[in-house]
Design a protein around this motif. Structure first.
Motif, PDB file in Angstrom:
ATOM      1  N   VAL A  66       0.840  -1.196   0.000  1.00  0.00           N
ATOM      2  CA  VAL A  66       0.000   0.000   0.000  1.00  0.00           C
ATOM      3  C   VAL A  66       0.873   1.244   0.000  1.00  0.00           C
ATOM      4  CG1 VAL A  66      -1.788   1.258   1.269  1.00  0.00           C
ATOM      5  CG2 VAL A  66      -1.823  -1.236   1.214  1.00  0.00           C
ATOM      6  N   MET A  67       1.968   1.195   0.789  1.00  0.00           N
ATOM      7  CA  MET A  67       2.886   2.327   0.820  1.00  0.00           C
ATOM      8  C   MET A  67       3.523   2.550  -0.549  1.00  0.00           C
ATOM      9  SD  MET A  67       4.714   2.029   4.565  1.00  0.00           S
ATOM     10  CE  MET A  67       5.257   0.339   4.423  1.00  0.00           C
ATOM     11  N   THR A  68       3.842   1.451  -1.232  1.00  0.00           N
ATOM     12  CA  THR A  68       4.413   1.590  -2.571  1.00  0.00           C
ATOM     13  C   THR A  68       3.442   2.281  -3.501  1.00  0.00           C
ATOM     14  OG1 THR A  68       5.707  -0.424  -2.263  1.00  0.00           O
ATOM     15  CG2 THR A  68       5.436   0.341  -4.518  1.00  0.00           C
ATOM     16  N   ALA A  69       2.206   1.801  -3.492  1.00  0.00           N
ATOM     17  CA  ALA A  69       1.203   2.323  -4.423  1.00  0.00           C
ATOM     18  C   ALA A  69       0.801   3.762  -4.104  1.00  0.00           C
ATOM     19  CB  ALA A  69      -0.033   1.419  -4.408  1.00  0.00           C
ATOM     20  N   LEU A  70       0.641   4.076  -2.813  1.00  0.00           N
ATOM     21  CA  LEU A  70       0.079   5.378  -2.436  1.00  0.00           C
ATOM     22  C   LEU A  70       1.122   6.421  -2.029  1.00  0.00           C
ATOM     23  CD1 LEU A  70      -3.015   4.229  -0.323  1.00  0.00           C
ATOM     24  CD2 LEU A  70      -2.893   4.726  -2.779  1.00  0.00           C
ATOM     25  N   ILE A  71       2.319   5.971  -1.617  1.00  0.00           N
ATOM     26  CA  ILE A  71       3.327   6.923  -1.114  1.00  0.00           C
ATOM     27  C   ILE A  71       4.567   6.951  -1.979  1.00  0.00           C
ATOM     28  CG2 ILE A  71       4.813   7.531   0.834  1.00  0.00           C
ATOM     29  CD1 ILE A  71       2.747   6.271   2.708  1.00  0.00           C
ATOM     30  N   PHE A  72       5.215   5.780  -2.153  1.00  0.00           N
ATOM     31  CA  PHE A  72       6.543   5.786  -2.745  1.00  0.00           C
ATOM     32  C   PHE A  72       6.546   6.009  -4.255  1.00  0.00           C
ATOM     33  CE2 PHE A  72       7.462   2.903   1.031  1.00  0.00           C
ATOM     34  CZ  PHE A  72       7.760   3.992   1.833  1.00  0.00           C
ATOM     35  N   ILE A  73       5.553   5.475  -4.966  1.00  0.00           N
ATOM     36  CA  ILE A  73       5.497   5.743  -6.408  1.00  0.00           C
ATOM     37  C   ILE A  73       5.221   7.230  -6.664  1.00  0.00           C
ATOM     38  CG2 ILE A  73       4.213   5.288  -8.542  1.00  0.00           C
ATOM     39  CD1 ILE A  73       4.071   2.363  -7.704  1.00  0.00           C
ATOM     40  N   PRO A  74       4.255   7.862  -5.941  1.00  0.00           N
ATOM     41  CA  PRO A  74       4.061   9.308  -6.151  1.00  0.00           C
ATOM     42  C   PRO A  74       5.198  10.181  -5.580  1.00  0.00           C
ATOM     43  CG  PRO A  74       2.084   8.290  -5.235  1.00  0.00           C
ATOM     44  CD  PRO A  74       3.193   7.294  -5.101  1.00  0.00           C
ATOM     45  N   LEU A  75       5.702   9.844  -4.361  1.00  0.00           N
ATOM     46  CA  LEU A  75       6.655  10.728  -3.671  1.00  0.00           C
ATOM     47  C   LEU A  75       8.109  10.310  -3.827  1.00  0.00           C
ATOM     48  CD1 LEU A  75       4.782  11.325  -0.276  1.00  0.00           C
ATOM     49  CD2 LEU A  75       4.734  12.727  -2.350  1.00  0.00           C
ATOM     50  N   GLY A  76       8.347   9.046  -4.182  1.00  0.00           N
ATOM     51  CA  GLY A  76       9.711   8.563  -4.319  1.00  0.00           C
ATOM     52  C   GLY A  76      10.327   8.190  -2.985  1.00  0.00           C
ATOM     53  N   GLN A  77      11.626   8.055  -2.965  1.00  0.00           N
ATOM     54  CA  GLN A  77      12.378   7.558  -1.818  1.00  0.00           C
ATOM     55  C   GLN A  77      12.193   8.413  -0.564  1.00  0.00           C
ATOM     56  OE1 GLN A  77      16.378   6.714  -3.014  1.00  0.00           O
ATOM     57  NE2 GLN A  77      17.161   6.622  -0.937  1.00  0.00           N
ATOM     58  N   LYS A  78      12.071   9.722  -0.724  1.00  0.00           N
ATOM     59  CA  LYS A  78      11.971  10.605   0.448  1.00  0.00           C
ATOM     60  C   LYS A  78      10.645  10.452   1.187  1.00  0.00           C
ATOM     61  CE  LYS A  78      15.392  14.008  -0.967  1.00  0.00           C
ATOM     62  NZ  LYS A  78      15.689  15.416  -1.269  1.00  0.00           N
ATOM     63  N   GLY A  79       9.685   9.749   0.574  1.00  0.00           N
ATOM     64  CA  GLY A  79       8.431   9.484   1.262  1.00  0.00           C
ATOM     65  C   GLY A  79       8.610   8.662   2.530  1.00  0.00           C
ATOM     66  N   VAL A  80       9.773   7.965   2.640  1.00  0.00           N
ATOM     67  CA  VAL A  80      10.062   7.174   3.848  1.00  0.00           C
ATOM     68  C   VAL A  80      10.111   8.056   5.088  1.00  0.00           C
ATOM     69  CG1 VAL A  80      11.742   5.600   4.910  1.00  0.00           C
ATOM     70  CG2 VAL A  80      11.309   5.468   2.462  1.00  0.00           C
ATOM     71  N   LEU A  81      10.410   9.344   4.926  1.00  0.00           N
ATOM     72  CA  LEU A  81      10.487  10.250   6.077  1.00  0.00           C
ATOM     73  C   LEU A  81       9.163  10.348   6.833  1.00  0.00           C
ATOM     74  CD1 LEU A  81      12.633  13.171   4.617  1.00  0.00           C
ATOM     75  CD2 LEU A  81      13.298  11.601   6.458  1.00  0.00           C
TER      76      LEU A  81
END
Length: 404
Positions: A158-173
């Motif tokens: 879910v994080m990949t689909a909703l956070i990391f694909i749109p925001l990229g690596q810095k979404g981990v913050l």
């Protein structure tokens, strides 16, 4: 419920507030840990990684936890250290920040190593807390503890689909918030653990445990531990094939979009969480060995059929496989704790360490196989791993394990 009221509960009572707290922290910890695998589709493109490098990232995180967890558990058996619980989450926080900002493959490896250290501290000590808070419901307690981790892991896609694909690596913050919440909760748990769990076990209870253990010969205990390790191998190498490569398999072999592929993996992991929660109470009712056998060997029909299925039936089969397979691990831990009484921390650390280590080795090896053959070949090879569940029949029955 206040801490003093919790301490006043009888020894046979299950301390649900503590179990729910460590389960919540397990959810937070494993959701942060799952950011690593969740980032794989993004990192593969942004840093041009091979399957082998992806497998190495998973290997470094898992092998760190694998080596350290038995040591943490062994030291905890000698002298419980409640306040290392929040310190462990601090390492995870450090790894999350480093992962979000890592500019290179080498820095990614360093950041996941820090996350592995955090998991190494968290799992054996928190599993020990679950044992101490279990009362007479050890299977249920371990399942409550484990289901938090499974839910946290299931959030990766879910994080990949909703956070990391749109925001990229810095979404981990964004997961800094989860780390801070985990530190606060672990501090509360540590206070209870210091007051209750760090106290010496009553001599009568120790004597009862040791008397039950003597009913089994040393050779049978060693054989049983070996079988449990084999079962952990079959379960976690199969799981690593899913968490690291299943979404990439769907993308490369079926042309499924990156975001859509994450929902397939999410379905598998949610089914795994449901299976984990149900497995413990079933084991308390119907016997640990029976449910371990049913869980691992019972996955084989679904796992063997899955590589031959189209995307629709692949989703159905992966849900069935995840549900059946994941009821086993919490029961294996409880079975091993009863097999080796008095070594709760060591047993927890050993089996959590094996789970991480075998998963990491599996990811690294499967990544190399995928680079030299294909991702489809990996899925076909792993499909037969649950057949190793047949060895469960060699384990002592529950009544024999308990000295009856």
């Amino acid at each position: 419920m206040k801490t003093a009221a919790i301490r006043a509960l009888p020894a046979s009572a299950t301390v649900f507030p503590i179990l729910f707290m460590i389960s919540t922290v397990h959810l937070l910890n494993d959701s942060m840990q799952s950011t690593v695998t969740a980032l794989f589709p993004v990192l593969r493109e942004s840093q041009h990684l091979s399957y082998g490098q992806i497998g190495l990232i998973a290997f470094m995180m898992n092998i760190t936890a694998s080596f350290l967890q038995p040591l943490v558990g062994w030291f905890a058996d000698k002298k419980p250290r409640p306040y290392i619980l929040p310190i462990g989450v601090c390492f995870t926080l450090l790894g999350v920040v480093m992962l979000a900002l890592a500019p290179s493959f080498a820095m990614i490896l360093l950041s996941v190593t820090a996350i592995g250290v955090g998991s190494a501290v968290f799992h054996p000590e928190s599993s020990r807390v679950a044992y101490l808070a279990a009362g007479s419901n050890r299977g249920l307690a371990q399942s409550i503890f484990q289901v938090g981790g499974n839910i946290g892991s299931s959030l990766g896609p879910v994080m990949t689909a909703l956070i990391f694909i749109p925001l990229g690596q810095k979404g981990v913050l964004l997961f800094v918030i989860a780390a801070v919440a985990g530190i606060v909760l672990q501090t509360v748990v540590a206070r209870w653990y210091a007051a209750v769990g760090a106290a010496p076990k009553p001599k009568k209870a120790v004597a009862h445990d040791e008397k039950s253990a003597l009913k089994l010969s040393a050779g049978k205990v060693r054989m049983s531990v070996g079988i449990l390790i084999l079962l952990v191998f079959s379960k976690h190498v199969y799981l690593s094939s899913f968490t690291s490569f299943y979404s990439l398999y769907l993308i490369d072999d079926f042309g499924v979009g990156k975001q859509q592929a994450q929902w397939y993996l999410f379905a598998f992991l949610v089914a795994s969480a449901a299976g984990t929660f149900i497995g413990g109470p079933l084991a308390d009712r119907f016997g640990r060995r029976n449910i371990i056998w049913l869980s691992i060997l019972g996955t084989a029909p679904f796992s063997i059929a899955l590589p031959y299925a189209d995307p629709f039936w692949s989703a159905v089969l992966c849900i069935c496989a995840g549900f059946v397979l994941s009821s086993a691990f919490s029961i294996i831990v409880v079975y091993a704790q009863e097999l080796l009484p008095g070594k709760i921390g060591l047993v927890s650390g050993l089996f959590f360490g094996l789970a991480f280590g075998l998963g990491g080795l599996g990811s690294a090896l499967l990544g190399e196989i995928a680079d030299h053959t294909s991702i489809s070949t990996v899925m076909h090879i792993c499909a037969y791993l649950p057949l190793l569940g047949i060895f469960t029949l060699l384990l002592p029955k529950d009544a024999e394990l308990r000295g009856r």
